[in-house]
Design an enzyme around this catalytic site. Structure first.
Site, short mmCIF file in Angstrom:
data_model
loop_
_atom_site.label_atom_id
_atom_site.label_comp_id
_atom_site.label_asym_id
_atom_site.label_seq_id
_atom_site.Cartn_x
_atom_site.Cartn_y
_atom_site.Cartn_z
N ARG A 175 0.87 -1.19 0.00
CA ARG A 175 0.00 0.00 0.00
C ARG A 175 0.90 1.23 0.00
NH1 ARG A 175 -3.32 -2.80 4.79
NH2 ARG A 175 -4.55 -4.22 3.51
N ARG A 268 -11.03 2.80 5.69
CA ARG A 268 -9.57 2.66 5.53
C ARG A 268 -9.17 2.97 4.09
NH1 ARG A 268 -6.55 -2.87 7.19
NH2 ARG A 268 -7.30 -3.54 5.16
N ARG A 279 -12.89 -9.86 1.25
CA ARG A 279 -12.44 -9.89 2.64
C ARG A 279 -13.62 -10.10 3.59
NH1 ARG A 279 -6.92 -6.98 3.81
NH2 ARG A 279 -5.85 -7.51 1.89
N1 LIG Z 1 -12.57 0.26 17.49
C1 LIG Z 1 -12.53 0.87 16.31
N2 LIG Z 1 -13.51 1.71 15.97
C2 LIG Z 1 -13.51 2.32 14.76
N3 LIG Z 1 -12.53 2.19 13.84
C3 LIG Z 1 -11.52 1.35 14.15
C4 LIG Z 1 -11.46 0.67 15.39
N4 LIG Z 1 -10.34 -0.09 15.39
C5 LIG Z 1 -9.71 0.13 14.21
N5 LIG Z 1 -10.42 1.01 13.46
C6 LIG Z 1 -10.11 1.45 12.10
O1 LIG Z 1 -10.47 0.38 11.24
C7 LIG Z 1 -9.60 0.32 10.12
C8 LIG Z 1 -9.01 -1.08 10.04
O2 LIG Z 1 -8.11 -1.26 11.11
P1 LIG Z 1 -6.76 -2.09 10.93
O3 LIG Z 1 -6.09 -1.67 9.67
O4 LIG Z 1 -6.02 -1.93 12.19
O5 LIG Z 1 -7.38 -3.52 10.76
P2 LIG Z 1 -6.63 -4.94 10.60
O6 LIG Z 1 -7.37 -5.90 11.42
O7 LIG Z 1 -5.20 -4.77 10.89
O8 LIG Z 1 -6.85 -5.21 9.07
P3 LIG Z 1 -6.01 -6.19 8.07
O9 LIG Z 1 -6.16 -7.56 8.58
O10 LIG Z 1 -6.68 -5.99 6.77
O11 LIG Z 1 -4.60 -5.71 8.06
C9 LIG Z 1 -8.56 1.40 10.32
O12 LIG Z 1 -8.91 2.51 9.51
C10 LIG Z 1 -8.66 1.74 11.80
O13 LIG Z 1 -8.33 3.08 12.06
N1 LIG Z 2 -1.23 -16.63 7.86
C1 LIG Z 2 -0.74 -15.40 7.82
N2 LIG Z 2 -1.56 -14.34 7.72
C2 LIG Z 2 -1.01 -13.11 7.70
C3 LIG Z 2 0.36 -12.90 7.78
N3 LIG Z 2 0.60 -11.58 7.73
C4 LIG Z 2 -0.58 -10.98 7.65
N4 LIG Z 2 -1.57 -11.90 7.63
C5 LIG Z 2 -3.02 -11.70 7.57
O1 LIG Z 2 -3.40 -11.39 6.26
C6 LIG Z 2 -4.60 -10.63 6.30
C7 LIG Z 2 -4.54 -9.50 5.33
O2 LIG Z 2 -3.54 -8.60 5.66
P1 LIG Z 2 -3.38 -7.23 4.85
O3 LIG Z 2 -2.12 -6.60 5.38
O4 LIG Z 2 -3.30 -7.57 3.40
O5 LIG Z 2 -4.59 -6.41 5.16
C8 LIG Z 2 -4.77 -10.16 7.75
O6 LIG Z 2 -5.80 -10.95 8.34
C9 LIG Z 2 -3.47 -10.51 8.38
O7 LIG Z 2 -3.61 -10.86 9.75
C10 LIG Z 2 1.20 -14.05 7.89
O8 LIG Z 2 2.43 -13.98 7.97
N5 LIG Z 2 0.61 -15.26 7.90
#
Ligand SMILES: Nc1ncnc2c1ncn2[C@@H]1O[C@H](COP(=O)(O)OP(=O)(O)OP(=O)(O)O)[C@@H](O)[C@H]1O
Ligand SMILES: Nc1nc2c(ncn2[C@@H]2O[C@H](COP(=O)(O)O)[C@@H](O)[C@H]2O)c(=O)[nH]1
Length: 404
Positions: A175, A268, A279
């Site tokens: 990204r 996001r 997703r």
């Molecule tokens: N409790 C909450 N309330 C509202 N918005 C939230 C909350 N927690 C996270 N967010 C927002 O939701 C979006 C997704 O959060 P984040 O990127 O941390 O998710 P993730 O689980 O890491 O996703 P991925 O698995 O795709 O990487 C972000 O824009 C974040 O700022």
């Molecule tokens: N099994 C694994 N899952 C992973 C790893 N690193 C990230 N993730 C998961 O992929 C999705 C999508 O991530 P994104 O960065 O494309 O939004 C998210 O649920 C991550 O937790 C890994 O090493 N192994």
């Protein structure tokens, strides 16, 4: 009660004076475990000296060269070896740096048993010893957009010296704000597939159409820094780690509703509408599995971010009831280069073999292995090292006075 010191290291040349064709050119030690003798030896090729392993199967009267998993110790002048718990050999390399001198050759641990079963061959696995008491890794999982990354960032910002992020590999495109080596190791599918085949990954999964995986090296790098490792992985990955021998805490983050999850993914703005829908479809199965599969030790609902973050900190013992001060470090203590090793219970005494080499605190060291955690396919944590004032009248550890 004093116990006789146990010193298992024997020189093979004395023991098997003829008949066996060892390929080692330099130093070797042999350790008996059940009906096998594990011979650990140096093989020198001009400038590099590394450790190799051969096994003598006494019941069959045969030498076997095992498959050796994990990163092996590099460059050393010699080593001492001692058997622990009948399943791993502690190898202390001479003349290595304090961070690189204690290793474990696992010969019959759960991980090695699994690998033997899977490959049908004799297997041993190296795991480097890490000093100090770093807690077990934390696996954080949950559907895309639930807020895993946000919570992890908050944790790393508040406790920068305590946690380290396991940087995953992925075949998805970066990204705009993502940096290679920081957020992910962005990689080509063919390269990642080869590395998976070569056993370099602790787990991997196909997630939303791309390949993601945690390399053993990524987890080891965090352990080496003395920090607690955090993995952000999907539910399939969490399941694989749960089935592996990596001892970790498993936390599932669930969304308050599918509608809120969808809203977060839209806000996001990092995926196309098509990718968001993919997703969300996957999220349904992940939430079901996360809540019912028994993979996870804890489930947290991320409705209000601050509340969820507080709950996460409580789970990790960071709510003020536990000290977050750095634990006393034994990182700087050097082991004497040439030494003799003896073992009483869970303590290994390392005595310098260089007579009259000055301060006794530098010559006699105790390795406390009572709190060992982890192991192959990652680091072995919980090694405590301290210098001692040895009692000249006793070889047992009863006469030892701790200096540091
Ligand atoms: N409790 C909450 N309330 C509202 N918005 C939230 C909350 N927690 C996270 N967010 C927002 O939701 C979006 C997704 O959060 P984040 O990127 O941390 O998710 P993730 O689980 O890491 O996703 P991925 O698995 O795709 O990487 C972000 O824009 C974040 O700022
Ligand atoms: N099994 C694994 N899952 C992973 C790893 N690193 C990230 N993730 C998961 O992929 C999705 C999508 O991530 P994104 O960065 O494309 O939004 C998210 O649920 C991550 O937790 C890994 O090493 N192994």
């Amino acid at each position: 009660m004093g116990e006789a010191p146990v010193f298992y290291v024997e020189n093979l040349k004395d023991r098997f004076s003829n008949g066996f064709n060892l390929r080692f050119k330099g130093f070797e030690t042999s350790i008996d475990v059940g009906d096998k003798t594990f011979v650990i030896g140096s093989s020198n090729n001009d400038s590099i000296s590394s450790i190799e392993v051969q096994i003598y199967d006494k019941s069959r009267g045969k030498w076997v060269i095992p498959t050796v998993l994990g990163t092996e110790p590099k460059r050393y002048e010699g080593h001492s070896a001692i058997l622990l718990n009948e399943d791993r050999i502690m190898v202390i390399t001479w003349g290595s740096t304090p961070d690189d001198c204690i290793w474990f050759l696992e010969v019959d641990t759960e991980y090695v048993k699994q690998q033997k079963k899977a490959s049908g061959t004799e297997v041993v696995a190296w795991s480097k010893g890490v000093r100090g008491d770093a807690d077990k890794p934390v696996v954080i999982s949950g559907p895309s957009g639930v807020g895993k990354g946000t919570l992890i960032n908050m944790l790393m910002k508040e406790f920068p010296t305590m946690f380290g992020f396991s940087v995953s590999h992925t075949t998805r495109a970066p990204r705009s704000m993502e940096k290679n080596g920081v957020h992910y190791h962005f990689t080509e599918r063919s390269i990642m597939e080869k590395d998976i085949k070569d056993g370099k990954f602790l787990e991997f999964a196909s997630v939303h159409g791309n390949l993601y995986g945690t390399s053993i090296e990524a987890v080891e790098a965090v352990a080496d820094s003395g920090k607690r490792c955090i993995l952000d992985i999907d539910v399939q990955g969490a399941k694989s780690v749960r089935a592996s021998s990596l001892d970790a805490a498993f936390i599932f983050i669930s969304p308050p509703s599918m509608a809120k999850l969808e809203e977060r993914l839209h806000l996001r703005g990092t995926e196309t509408e098509e990718q968001i829908q993919k997703r969300l479809r996957n999220a349904k199965a992940e939430i079901e599995q996360g809540k019912s599969s028994g993979i996870f030790d804890h489930i947290l609902c991320n409705d209000h971010l601050e509340k969820c973050y507080d709950d996460l900190k409580k789970l990790l013992g960071l709510d003020g009831t536990t000290s977050t001060n750095p634990k006393p470090s034994s990182k700087g203590i050097n082991l004497p280069s040439k030494h003799a090793v003896s073992k009483i219970n869970s303590k290994i005494l390392i005595k310098s073999e260089t007579p009259g080499s000055g301060n006794p605190s530098k010559n006699s060291i105790v390795l406390d292995v009572s709190l060992l955690k982890g192991g192959a396919p990652s680091r072995t944590r919980g090694l405590n090292v301290y210098a001692v004032d040895p009692n000249p009248f006793s070889d047992s550890l009863n006469g030892i006075h701790k200096l540091s």
